[in-house]
Design a protein around this motif. Sequence first.
Motif, mmCIF file in Angstrom:
data_model
loop_
_atom_site.group_PDB
_atom_site.id
_atom_site.type_symbol
_atom_site.label_atom_id
_atom_site.label_comp_id
_atom_site.label_asym_id
_atom_site.label_seq_id
_atom_site.Cartn_x
_atom_site.Cartn_y
_atom_site.Cartn_z
ATOM 1 N N GLU A 28 0.824 -1.212 0.000
ATOM 2 C CA GLU A 28 0.000 0.000 0.000
ATOM 3 C C GLU A 28 0.857 1.260 0.000
ATOM 4 O O GLU A 28 0.504 2.273 -0.624
ATOM 5 C CB GLU A 28 -0.930 0.000 1.212
ATOM 6 C CG GLU A 28 -2.046 -1.028 1.135
ATOM 7 C CD GLU A 28 -2.878 -1.067 2.413
ATOM 8 O OE1 GLU A 28 -2.502 -0.363 3.385
ATOM 9 O OE2 GLU A 28 -3.893 -1.796 2.440
ATOM 10 N N GLN A 29 1.979 1.211 0.711
ATOM 11 C CA GLN A 29 2.883 2.362 0.766
ATOM 12 C C GLN A 29 3.831 2.409 -0.436
ATOM 13 O O GLN A 29 4.699 3.284 -0.504
ATOM 14 C CB GLN A 29 3.713 2.300 2.061
ATOM 15 C CG GLN A 29 2.907 2.428 3.334
ATOM 16 C CD GLN A 29 2.473 3.854 3.603
ATOM 17 O OE1 GLN A 29 3.112 4.798 3.158
ATOM 18 N NE2 GLN A 29 1.364 4.001 4.306
ATOM 19 N N LYS A 30 3.661 1.458 -1.366
ATOM 20 C CA LYS A 30 4.468 1.378 -2.573
ATOM 21 C C LYS A 30 5.965 1.216 -2.270
ATOM 22 O O LYS A 30 6.822 1.688 -3.014
ATOM 23 C CB LYS A 30 4.238 2.599 -3.469
ATOM 24 C CG LYS A 30 2.808 2.708 -3.969
ATOM 25 C CD LYS A 30 2.638 3.879 -4.916
ATOM 26 C CE LYS A 30 1.200 3.925 -5.430
ATOM 27 N NZ LYS A 30 0.981 5.075 -6.364
ATOM 28 N N GLU A 35 4.899 -8.658 -6.722
ATOM 29 C CA GLU A 35 5.835 -9.688 -7.181
ATOM 30 C C GLU A 35 7.011 -9.827 -6.210
ATOM 31 O O GLU A 35 7.464 -10.947 -5.934
ATOM 32 C CB GLU A 35 6.349 -9.349 -8.585
ATOM 33 C CG GLU A 35 5.309 -9.422 -9.688
ATOM 34 C CD GLU A 35 4.367 -8.217 -9.688
ATOM 35 O OE1 GLU A 35 3.302 -8.321 -10.318
ATOM 36 O OE2 GLU A 35 4.714 -7.186 -9.044
ATOM 37 N N GLN A 36 7.486 -8.719 -5.702
ATOM 38 C CA GLN A 36 8.578 -8.766 -4.724
ATOM 39 C C GLN A 36 8.133 -9.431 -3.424
ATOM 40 O O GLN A 36 8.898 -10.191 -2.811
ATOM 41 C CB GLN A 36 9.099 -7.362 -4.455
ATOM 42 C CG GLN A 36 9.876 -6.759 -5.613
ATOM 43 C CD GLN A 36 10.250 -5.316 -5.380
ATOM 44 O OE1 GLN A 36 9.507 -4.560 -4.740
ATOM 45 N NE2 GLN A 36 11.401 -4.908 -5.899
ATOM 46 N N LEU A 41 8.171 -14.153 0.167
ATOM 47 C CA LEU A 41 7.425 -15.215 0.859
ATOM 48 C C LEU A 41 7.906 -16.597 0.415
ATOM 49 O O LEU A 41 7.977 -17.526 1.232
ATOM 50 C CB LEU A 41 5.928 -15.061 0.590
ATOM 51 C CG LEU A 41 5.268 -13.845 1.254
ATOM 52 C CD1 LEU A 41 3.818 -13.693 0.788
ATOM 53 C CD2 LEU A 41 5.316 -13.959 2.771
ATOM 54 N N ALA A 42 8.232 -16.741 -0.879
ATOM 55 C CA ALA A 42 8.777 -18.015 -1.358
ATOM 56 C C ALA A 42 10.120 -18.295 -0.695
ATOM 57 O O ALA A 42 10.414 -19.434 -0.301
ATOM 58 C CB ALA A 42 8.928 -17.975 -2.882
ATOM 59 N N PHE A 43 10.937 -17.263 -0.554
ATOM 60 C CA PHE A 43 12.218 -17.410 0.130
ATOM 61 C C PHE A 43 11.997 -17.794 1.587
ATOM 62 O O PHE A 43 12.721 -18.626 2.144
ATOM 63 C CB PHE A 43 12.992 -16.090 0.037
ATOM 64 C CG PHE A 43 14.435 -16.198 0.407
ATOM 65 C CD1 PHE A 43 15.411 -16.396 -0.552
ATOM 66 C CD2 PHE A 43 14.832 -16.119 1.738
ATOM 67 C CE1 PHE A 43 16.742 -16.510 -0.207
ATOM 68 C CE2 PHE A 43 16.171 -16.227 2.093
ATOM 69 C CZ PHE A 43 17.127 -16.429 1.111
ATOM 70 N N GLN A 59 17.384 -6.791 -0.108
ATOM 71 C CA GLN A 59 17.483 -5.402 -0.554
ATOM 72 C C GLN A 59 16.260 -4.964 -1.345
ATOM 73 O O GLN A 59 16.348 -4.177 -2.294
ATOM 74 C CB GLN A 59 18.755 -5.188 -1.384
ATOM 75 C CG GLN A 59 20.024 -5.544 -0.611
ATOM 76 C CD GLN A 59 21.281 -5.214 -1.372
ATOM 77 O OE1 GLN A 59 21.679 -4.059 -1.426
ATOM 78 N NE2 GLN A 59 21.892 -6.224 -1.971
ATOM 79 N N LEU A 60 15.098 -5.465 -0.919
ATOM 80 C CA LEU A 60 13.841 -5.070 -1.546
ATOM 81 C C LEU A 60 13.220 -3.866 -0.861
ATOM 82 O O LEU A 60 12.327 -3.228 -1.431
ATOM 83 C CB LEU A 60 12.858 -6.252 -1.527
ATOM 84 C CG LEU A 60 13.316 -7.501 -2.293
ATOM 85 C CD1 LEU A 60 12.314 -8.634 -2.138
ATOM 86 C CD2 LEU A 60 13.545 -7.167 -3.771
ATOM 87 N N VAL A 61 13.673 -3.578 0.354
ATOM 88 C CA VAL A 61 13.152 -2.428 1.082
ATOM 89 C C VAL A 61 14.264 -1.885 1.971
ATOM 90 O O VAL A 61 15.106 -2.645 2.463
ATOM 91 C CB VAL A 61 11.912 -2.804 1.925
ATOM 92 C CG1 VAL A 61 12.268 -3.788 3.030
ATOM 93 C CG2 VAL A 61 11.253 -1.580 2.518
#
Length: 642
Positions: A28-30, A35-36, A41-43, A59-61
């Motif tokens: 929601e906060q972009k 997809e990320q 979650l898969a990881f 390093q996605l956020v």
Amino acid sequence: MHLLPSRPKLAVGTARTSAPPLGKLLIEQKCITPEQLDSALAFQRKSGGRLGEILVALQLVHPRELYRILADQIGIDRVNSMKPMNVHHQFPESLARQYGAVVIEECDTHLSVAVTQPLSSEERTAVSSYFSKPIREVLATPYEMERFWDQVFRSELLEESIERLHVEQPRDSAMSVLTRSQLALMIAIFVGVVVCAVMDFLRTVTVINILCQLVYFSLATFKARVLYRGMSVEAHSISDDEVKELDENELPIYTILVPLYREANVLPELIRHIENMDYPKHKLDVRLLFEEDDVETISQAERLQIPYYFTFVKVPVSQPRTKPKACNYGLIRARGEYVVIYDAEDRPEPDQLKKVLVAFRKLGKKTACVQAKLNYFNGNQNLLTRWFTQEYSNWFGILLPGVMSMKLPIPLGGTSNHFRMSVLKQINAWDPYNVTEDADLGVRLYKSGHTTGIVDSTTWEEANSRLYNWVKQRTRWIKGYMQTWLVHMRNPWRLYRQLGGRGFWGFQAIVLGTPLLPLMNPPFWVMMFLWFFQHQKWIPEIFPGPIYYMAACLLVMGNFFFVYSGVVGTYQFSERYMHVPGVLSFRLVRSAIISPLYWALMSIAAYRAVWQLVVNPFYWEKTRHGLTRSTRQSGQSVGITT
């Protein structure tokens, strides 16, 4: 320090019970894309762990964005200042470490306490009772918490990293290299030798020579036996199938300590090799240990976009200025169940951490340390690096497995030694005053009843390719062995009881023999030269019958055996690990044949070490890295991106 999970534990009265899940809030906060989130979650399903930790490690956020949203989700405030203000009351450092909390602001009505995750209701009550004042929790990222810890508890952390071993185990500390009794004994021996020499010089020299020959023969015989044993045994081999059988959900947090000083040129390459390690990144606690005044390396690290699971630790400038002091400082707040040291130029094999975990499980709880093999990626750069490669191939490929099989104290390498964190802290980690802290630690582990294993995994280092750089490094190593021997021999009878007969004599042969042999070689070489070229008549007189034959045997058979073992070790290493073509393998083996020239360089370093031990015992001579052409080029081209 742990990043918060998607549904963290909540302090009573502070959480918004209807808060959406963390992943939804981030979308929601972009901050991330759907997809990320699916990728994270898969990881998580594969490797376990908390969603926040995984998102940051991948390093996605950015941690600040994550913690801003977590604070809103939980219903507490974020840290709004990087400097404690108006703080008159503070935890003792040990209590702050227990709660993971630091007081950063004090008001008339309450205290603001920085945390990386909310306190439980019991912890909150205990903290409020300790200060007799209400507390207000504010959420801080791990980086921010490190800053607070450094500002508030710097003196306590520094004191622990320097003084703890000396306070709790003064007999094992090199803070004082010589005790009064040791100094008195040395003076008495020196005076006695001088008096005897004045009374009868030739007989005195003869007695000294006989003693030296007996010691040399004993050390050479012991080393030959160890090498013979080492040729028939190997380090613990871990198969690829055993590594694949590990459940990544059950892997523990692993701390990696990397002491850095003037290493700006090799830092990009270091980061790349740690990034390539086959281990879930959210379970890595990588701590880069900078010297506070090393502006160049710190600036380089700040320019690189280093992954967020790396922690910057700035070690305050103080004496002694040594690698073990920096490691002790970085260890205090480390959070791993296991810990390893890597040097700045190291290139560990990607699966090394997993292989070591398998080795720990197979060897049992008595094993406190697993040493990986070391060798050089630039072994064929010049004659000096080939000699260095030959020496390490022999040491880690034959000698240490032989020592391990004989159940003797193992002098650890300065890098790639993996420890159980609990045992390392129990024996007070490294001696900050010992410049070869790894050898000392191996002895103290043996004293405490723990064992060390050698695992068949290699860390590639950069061999010194410049002569003076090599001499400085070898001087420090030999000086540290001298320190270690003097410290542990303060009371020989007590040491004998602690190590047992086998361990005691093994300690003498390994720790004393390492500096003693290169110190003894030059006088014998000079006498051999004088006899063959000048036929000095006094030389045969100091070699009575049996001693003459013993010395001749050492000269011919001993030197042949040690050169031969170097050839064998180098050939096995080049064929097994480097997969080099025949010409290159022959060049490495050829360097082993002329290794007696390398022994002469060791003697130069040994005499230099004796001088330093007297005038500057704690001086740490810096070894320059990044001198290999390929290293410098790759360091310029490697970049770390988010």
